[in-house]
Design an enzyme around this catalytic site. Sequence first.
Site, short mmCIF file in Angstrom:
data_model
loop_
_atom_site.label_atom_id
_atom_site.label_comp_id
_atom_site.label_asym_id
_atom_site.label_seq_id
_atom_site.Cartn_x
_atom_site.Cartn_y
_atom_site.Cartn_z
N LYS A 1 0.87 -1.18 0.00
CA LYS A 1 0.00 0.00 0.00
C LYS A 1 0.90 1.23 0.00
O LYS A 1 1.50 1.57 1.01
CB LYS A 1 -0.90 0.05 1.23
CG LYS A 1 -1.91 1.22 1.12
CD LYS A 1 -2.38 1.76 2.44
CE LYS A 1 -1.51 2.87 2.98
NZ LYS A 1 -1.49 4.10 2.17
N ASP B 1 -6.12 4.74 1.78
CA ASP B 1 -5.56 5.54 2.87
C ASP B 1 -5.16 4.65 4.05
O ASP B 1 -5.57 3.50 4.14
CB ASP B 1 -6.51 6.68 3.27
CG ASP B 1 -7.84 6.17 3.79
OD1 ASP B 1 -7.92 5.00 4.21
OD2 ASP B 1 -8.81 6.95 3.76
N GLU C 1 10.31 1.91 10.04
CA GLU C 1 11.33 2.92 9.73
C GLU C 1 10.61 4.25 9.86
O GLU C 1 9.79 4.59 9.02
CB GLU C 1 11.88 2.66 8.32
CG GLU C 1 13.24 3.27 8.10
CD GLU C 1 13.15 4.71 7.69
OE1 GLU C 1 13.23 5.58 8.59
OE2 GLU C 1 12.98 4.97 6.50
N CYS D 1 13.85 11.36 6.13
CA CYS D 1 13.85 10.97 7.55
C CYS D 1 15.24 11.09 8.16
O CYS D 1 15.37 11.27 9.37
CB CYS D 1 13.32 9.57 7.70
SG CYS D 1 14.06 8.42 6.55
N GLU E 1 10.09 16.63 14.08
CA GLU E 1 10.52 16.49 12.69
C GLU E 1 9.73 17.50 11.86
O GLU E 1 8.50 17.42 11.80
CB GLU E 1 10.22 15.06 12.24
CG GLU E 1 10.84 14.70 10.93
CD GLU E 1 10.62 13.23 10.57
OE1 GLU E 1 9.50 12.72 10.78
OE2 GLU E 1 11.56 12.61 10.07
P1 NDP Z 1 2.05 8.98 7.53
O1 NDP Z 1 2.85 8.21 8.49
O2 NDP Z 1 0.59 9.16 7.81
O3 NDP Z 1 2.18 8.33 6.07
C1 NDP Z 1 3.03 7.27 5.74
C2 NDP Z 1 2.24 6.05 5.31
O4 NDP Z 1 1.50 5.56 6.41
C3 NDP Z 1 1.23 6.33 4.22
O5 NDP Z 1 1.18 5.24 3.31
C4 NDP Z 1 -0.05 6.45 5.02
O6 NDP Z 1 -1.20 6.25 4.26
C5 NDP Z 1 0.15 5.36 6.04
N1 NDP Z 1 -0.71 5.42 7.21
C6 NDP Z 1 -1.25 6.51 7.82
N2 NDP Z 1 -1.99 6.13 8.89
C7 NDP Z 1 -1.93 4.78 8.96
C8 NDP Z 1 -2.51 3.79 9.83
N3 NDP Z 1 -3.29 4.13 10.84
N4 NDP Z 1 -2.23 2.49 9.59
C9 NDP Z 1 -1.44 2.14 8.56
N5 NDP Z 1 -0.89 3.01 7.69
C10 NDP Z 1 -1.12 4.32 7.89
O7 NDP Z 1 2.75 10.35 7.35
P2 NDP Z 1 2.10 11.76 6.94
O8 NDP Z 1 1.87 11.75 5.48
O9 NDP Z 1 0.95 12.08 7.82
O10 NDP Z 1 3.31 12.73 7.30
C11 NDP Z 1 3.41 13.28 8.61
C12 NDP Z 1 4.83 13.34 9.08
O11 NDP Z 1 5.38 12.03 9.15
C13 NDP Z 1 5.77 14.09 8.15
O12 NDP Z 1 5.68 15.44 8.32
C14 NDP Z 1 7.09 13.51 8.59
O13 NDP Z 1 7.52 14.18 9.73
C15 NDP Z 1 6.77 12.07 8.93
N6 NDP Z 1 7.11 11.13 7.82
C16 NDP Z 1 8.23 10.39 7.95
C17 NDP Z 1 8.62 9.57 6.91
C18 NDP Z 1 9.87 8.76 6.98
O14 NDP Z 1 10.49 8.50 5.95
N7 NDP Z 1 10.28 8.28 8.13
C19 NDP Z 1 7.86 9.49 5.67
C20 NDP Z 1 6.65 10.27 5.66
C21 NDP Z 1 6.31 11.06 6.71
P3 NDP Z 1 -1.96 7.47 3.54
O15 NDP Z 1 -1.10 8.68 3.56
O16 NDP Z 1 -2.16 6.94 2.18
O17 NDP Z 1 -3.20 7.67 4.33
#
Ligand code: NDP
Length: 476
Positions: free
Chosen positions: A171, A203, A246, A280, A380
């Site tokens: 996903k 999502d 991660e 990250c 972050e």
């Molecule tokens: P998310 O953690 O929400 O998004 C990353 C992935 O997780 C997406 O595929 C998202 O799906 C999915 N996801 C969200 N909620 C759930 C859940 N309850 N169960 C399973 N999967 C889930 O990050 P955001 O887009 O909200 O970004 C917010 C902050 O996260 C950023 O500002 C940054 O600080 C951090 N981040 C860190 C990353 C890293 O590489 N470590 C990468 C991205 C974000 P979907 O978006 O499709 O709903």
Amino acid sequence: MREQRQFYIDGQWVDPAKANDLEVHDPATEDVCAVISLGSSADVDKAVAAAKAAFEGWAATPVAERRAVLERLGAVMKVRHDDLAEAISLEMGAPIDFAKGEQAGAGPWHLKGFLDAMDKFAWEEKFTDRETIIREPVGVVGLITPWNWPVNQIALKVIPAVAAGCTCVLKPSEIAPLSAMVWAELMDEAGFPKGVFNLVNGDGPTVGEAMSNHPDIDMMSFTGSTRAGSAVMRGSAASIKRVTLELGGKSPNIVFADADLPRAIRRGVTHMMENTGQSCNAPSRMIVEQDVYDEAVELAKEAAEAVKVGNPRDAGGHIGPLSSAAQFDKVQSLIETGMAEGARLVTGGPGRPEGFNRGWYARPTVFADVTNEMTIAREEIFGPVLTMIPFSGGEDEAVRIANDTPYGLAAYLWTGDANKGDRVGRRLRAGMVRVNGAGLSAGHPFGGYKQSGNGREGGVWGLEDFTEVKVLSQRY
Ligand code: NDP
């Protein structure tokens, strides 16, 4: 505009169980650039059933044959490189040269690391005359990836999963689903047996949670925010799934007074701004020894002002917009918080850069005189925002500030003294420590301590995470 409403399940592109359109936006214009479907738990059930049915056959496929299909994936990746890069640039705003280089280039780079790891991995070894240790695939795995390095993250999960003999359901982030769909085409062209790789868009709260809760998924591998990672862990708890995570970082970058200062500061700033700060492992807390602090702030100002912001479609070494409206709002609000909490704004600040009135563009920003207690030093930001923190208590003080964070993904340090570099490097609580800008090779372990997650991606460590260990003891 692209219309890509189907999912890749059991070797075919199929319609979602129920229509549920989602518009994908081009971060450069804010316009709709594609329509995809958001999946439901029924789509997850279908994909998991396909992966489950394919598992026995794929797990029993000799490693050499699995390796051969991955090599074909490498060949297809080469042919379709620009398609991947264009999708990345459109969905998350990476400038096209960066998308072709670092972003899409991460695919073949990680593949090389994993092919090497497959050759040296201890798939089977003798423990005693009677006992053999066998590494077997974990089973059906659920993979959830974010939008900041979309293909990098897919490669770091899909390749080791299928290399180990697992079958999977991916996903991708709903913000960046287009490159994942190109990736599904690559897997199809490479000739993986049907059901080995499946893709469902959707999502996190719907498709992501359906995956974490699914009784037929044996393991979840997640990259994203600590908040969502914690939700994946909670969902996985009932069925005792293995969970690898991660997550975020707030990585320290210690600059000692004996470092090559111009090099350390310029590299620290450009590394922070790369990918518009959405990495990250970005070196977001620059911790500078007091003796050279004022000079370092001046150098950081110059370096940040030299960072060009531009349209992702244009060639060149500029940075692009942030990936989404939500990310733009988050970065703006944290810049405001930094100012309100008394950090000194050296350059940049709130709003869009000059010349932009549309698109999620942010200004390359440097804050000085930051204390490690301020919000901008703890959270972050995930934008082009550097925080500079002075220190005067020698190595102990530098290490104390560097380790004073809930995260532990990466750490950086600069010094002219090799003994000091080694000594301090060992004291930093982070999974990846780089001294004086030293690089990391394909196949290195990627992952962090503390709230940056658990497990390691890449190379033999990445393969290990997708395997179970069996001891087979025989007496006749
Ligand atoms: P998310 O953690 O929400 O998004 C990353 C992935 O997780 C997406 O595929 C998202 O799906 C999915 N996801 C969200 N909620 C759930 C859940 N309850 N169960 C399973 N999967 C889930 O990050 P955001 O887009 O909200 O970004 C917010 C902050 O996260 C950023 O500002 C940054 O600080 C951090 N981040 C860190 C990353 C890293 O590489 N470590 C990468 C991205 C974000 P979907 O978006 O499709 O709903």
